[in-house]
Every structure is written in structure tokens, then in C-alpha cells.
Write a protein that holds these residues in place. Sequence first.
Motif, PDB file in Angstrom:
ATOM      1  N   HIS A   1      23.176  47.261  63.260  1.00 49.69           N
ATOM      2  CA  HIS A   1      23.165  45.899  62.725  1.00 49.69           C
ATOM      3  C   HIS A   1      22.618  45.831  61.304  1.00 49.69           C
ATOM      4  N   THR A   2      21.811  46.810  60.925  1.00 50.36           N
ATOM      5  CA  THR A   2      21.310  46.836  59.546  1.00 50.36           C
ATOM      6  C   THR A   2      22.159  47.735  58.654  1.00 50.36           C
ATOM      7  N   GLY A   3      23.303  48.191  59.167  1.00 47.85           N
ATOM      8  CA  GLY A   3      24.253  48.942  58.360  1.00 47.85           C
ATOM      9  C   GLY A   3      23.901  50.384  58.139  1.00 47.85           C
ATOM     10  N   ARG A   4      23.071  50.967  59.029  1.00 48.89           N
ATOM     11  CA  ARG A   4      22.608  52.337  58.825  1.00 48.89           C
ATOM     12  C   ARG A   4      23.258  53.364  59.743  1.00 48.89           C
ATOM     13  N   LEU A   5      23.926  52.915  60.797  1.00 48.06           N
ATOM     14  CA  LEU A   5      24.520  53.837  61.761  1.00 48.06           C
ATOM     15  C   LEU A   5      25.818  53.226  62.256  1.00 48.06           C
TER      16      LEU A   5
ATOM     17  N   GLU B   1      17.487  37.956  49.925  1.00 45.42           N
ATOM     18  CA  GLU B   1      17.118  38.635  48.692  1.00 45.42           C
ATOM     19  C   GLU B   1      16.760  40.093  48.962  1.00 45.42           C
ATOM     20  N   LEU B   2      16.317  40.383  50.175  1.00 51.07           N
ATOM     21  CA  LEU B   2      16.072  41.770  50.548  1.00 51.07           C
ATOM     22  C   LEU B   2      17.393  42.455  50.865  1.00 51.07           C
ATOM     23  N   ASP B   3      17.516  43.705  50.486  1.00 52.05           N
ATOM     24  CA  ASP B   3      18.746  44.435  50.754  1.00 52.05           C
ATOM     25  C   ASP B   3      18.422  45.913  50.911  1.00 52.05           C
ATOM     26  N   GLY B   4      19.374  46.633  51.491  1.00 56.67           N
ATOM     27  CA  GLY B   4      19.223  48.066  51.623  1.00 56.67           C
ATOM     28  C   GLY B   4      18.082  48.456  52.545  1.00 56.67           C
ATOM     29  N   LEU B   5      17.411  49.548  52.202  1.00 55.04           N
ATOM     30  CA  LEU B   5      16.330  50.061  53.039  1.00 55.04           C
ATOM     31  C   LEU B   5      15.168  49.083  53.192  1.00 55.04           C
TER      32      LEU B   5
END
Length: 400
Positions: A38-42, A328-332
Motif C-alpha cells: 500500500h505504500t508502494g514498496r512491494l 506533502e510526505l512522499d517516498g520513504l
Amino acid sequence: MNQIRPAEAGPVTSGRKPHLPALDGLRGVAILGVLLFHTGRLPGGFLGVDLFFGLSGYLITDLLLREVEATGTVSPVAFWGRRIRRLLPALVTMLAGVTVVVWAVGPPDLVRTTLADGPWVQLNLVNWHLLAESAGYWDRFGSQRVFEHLWSIAVEEQFYLLWPPILLVIARSANRPESRVAVVAATASIGSLALMITLAGAGDPSRVYTGTDTRAFSLLLGAVVATGPVRAALARAAGRWAGPAAALLAAGLGISWALTDGTTSRWLFTGGLFAHSLAAALLVGLCVQAPRTGVAKALAWPPLRWVGLISYSLYLWHWPVFVLLSPELDGLPRTGAVLAVSLGLATLSKYLVEDPIRFRARWARGRRGLLAFTVVTAGLALLWVVLPAPAPVVVDITGL
């Protein structure tokens, strides 16, 4: 997303193990996969839901079969009471809390979908509601809804509603109930697979991915592995090779999670999900039958077990946190923030809401428990009505 401990498992007979550390670890792996997806990491982390399904199918069927072995029958009412005490407190807390926050600070579209989806979540039919609304599962990064992840909870709840009465009928009509349960579950899982293949098209796969009928095999395969004849066959087949077999299954699951994408991997819906669910169910069975293998010991790692112990609340909270967290937070940084906030809320839910009601609240049982359930259900239903929804946007086309 559920766990069963001896304290609530009912009569326990020899030869069955209702709770093992490795199963907590499997829950931990499953929820971490979903969070990373869901956070785009897997990309294939959504398959963690299938691991949850396999675990639930195994554990619930094992519990019911132990009841049959001890008493000769099944009490669906007692089973449903245990499930309500296990699942409802955390769910109601999350639903009420998130709804109030969304209503207070969320954008109008999100407020409208939250108030519209809530009653269907309460009825355990939200997966069918989302399909009727054409809310595709794979559109999670588009128009977001804070309760859309609860489709899987609805599928499990529908299974919990239907499976105990089926086992009750089998227990009363069959001389060898476990063999009959294995046959029924295996036959129904093949039928569910056939329906998925028939309904899978070239477009959005949400219908076959979130429909109860087309996903039942994930739960039923776990049920098959929980039956005595299959557990015995698995023990004989694995034997001294249980360790390598468990490692091979775990590696296969890990590779599929790393390489699979739900929108482009069309093979998932023509047999791939079935194969993945079968591998997950067999891994659960091996962890129970051979708890001393390297895989089982690795899964019993205390931090992973702890994540598994809070996995139900963690699953409930992580998606609303992701939707509501500052864009505003993105990525890791966003991934880390979602994990941190979700872990904190899940921990509070586990130790302040779930465990006290589940293990120590005497009022949650019997007639007082039924009264509490009625009051809470009515109060939650009232919430969807009392909170006013923003008026839909009206476009004036008279001046065009």
C-alpha cells in the motif's frame, strides 16, 4: 488477520496445536507485505491477504474440528460469539474514530464516501458494495476511500457465517467428518477457482479479486490442510524433508511477492492465485507439523511474532492512516510515517481495547454481552445517520 489462542479455542484434544509461534510470524510477514504494498514498496505485497486467508481457513477449521472431536457437534452460536468478542471491539473503535476525524477535517468527497461505505462495513458486505460502486481495488492511488481495505474482512466474516453451519451438518451426518470436510472444502475450492477463471476478463480484475465467491478457495484450501487426513498425508509426504519443503514454499511466496503486479499479471486470475493460496496453506500446515524447521524457527523471531500479534489492528488502521496522512510526505518518509503511526495505533488498540474485552471482560459474555453488542451496533448505525454529509457538487450548465 485473526489469531486464536488456547484460552478461547474451546476443548483441546491431543495431537492438535491451536497456537504456535511460527503462525504469529506468518501473520507478521503477511501484514508487513500488505503495508509495503500500500505504500508502494512491494508490488506483490497484496498477496499477504491470501496468506491471511489461508491462516484463517486453517485455524477456524481446526478449532471447529476439535470441537467436533470433543463433543460430536458444532455450536455456531458459541463460535460467532467468540468471533464477535475477538473482532468487533477493535473494528468499532477504528470505524468510529476514523469517521469522526474524516468528518471533521477530510475533504467533502472523502466524507461522503466514508459515510456511504460505513453501513456496508458494519453489515460485512463492503466488498460487494465497492464492486457495485465500481470502486476498483487497483485504483487505490486514485480516488481513495478510508474503508476500502476492509473488503478482505468482509470476505472472512462471510466465511465465518457460512462455514460453521456446514461443519455442523457434516458432523451430524457423516461417520468420518474430517474426511467429509476435506472433500467438501476441496470441491468448493475448485468450484471457486473455476468461477474466477470464468469471470476473469481483460479489464479491471477487482470483481474476481474481491468477490467472496471467487476468493473462497483461499480460505477453503487452508480448511483442507487443517483436516486430519490431509495433515497426516502432509506429515508422511514431508517427513525428513519438511525443512527443505518449507524453505522452498517460503522462497516461492517471497519471489511471487517481489515480482507480481496485480494489474499486469493476468495469470494470477487464471490459476496463479490458487497456486499461491495452496502454497500458503501448505506452509501453514508444515509450520504446525514441523515446528523445529529453520523456516518455523525464523518465523518465531520475537519482533516478527509481536507484529503478528497486533496484525489485526494493524491491518484495520494502516490504510486510513495512509489516506489521511499529509500528502506533502512522499517516498520513504511517508512509508516510515505510515508504519510508525499505524504501529502506535495498533498497539493501543491491542492492549487497551482488544485484550481487555477478549480475555478479562465478563460482561462481554452471555446476556450482558448480547446487550452490549446490540447497543454498540445500534450506536454505530446511528453514527452514519447523525453525521451530516456534505452536499454533492452541482455544476450549473445553464451558462454554457
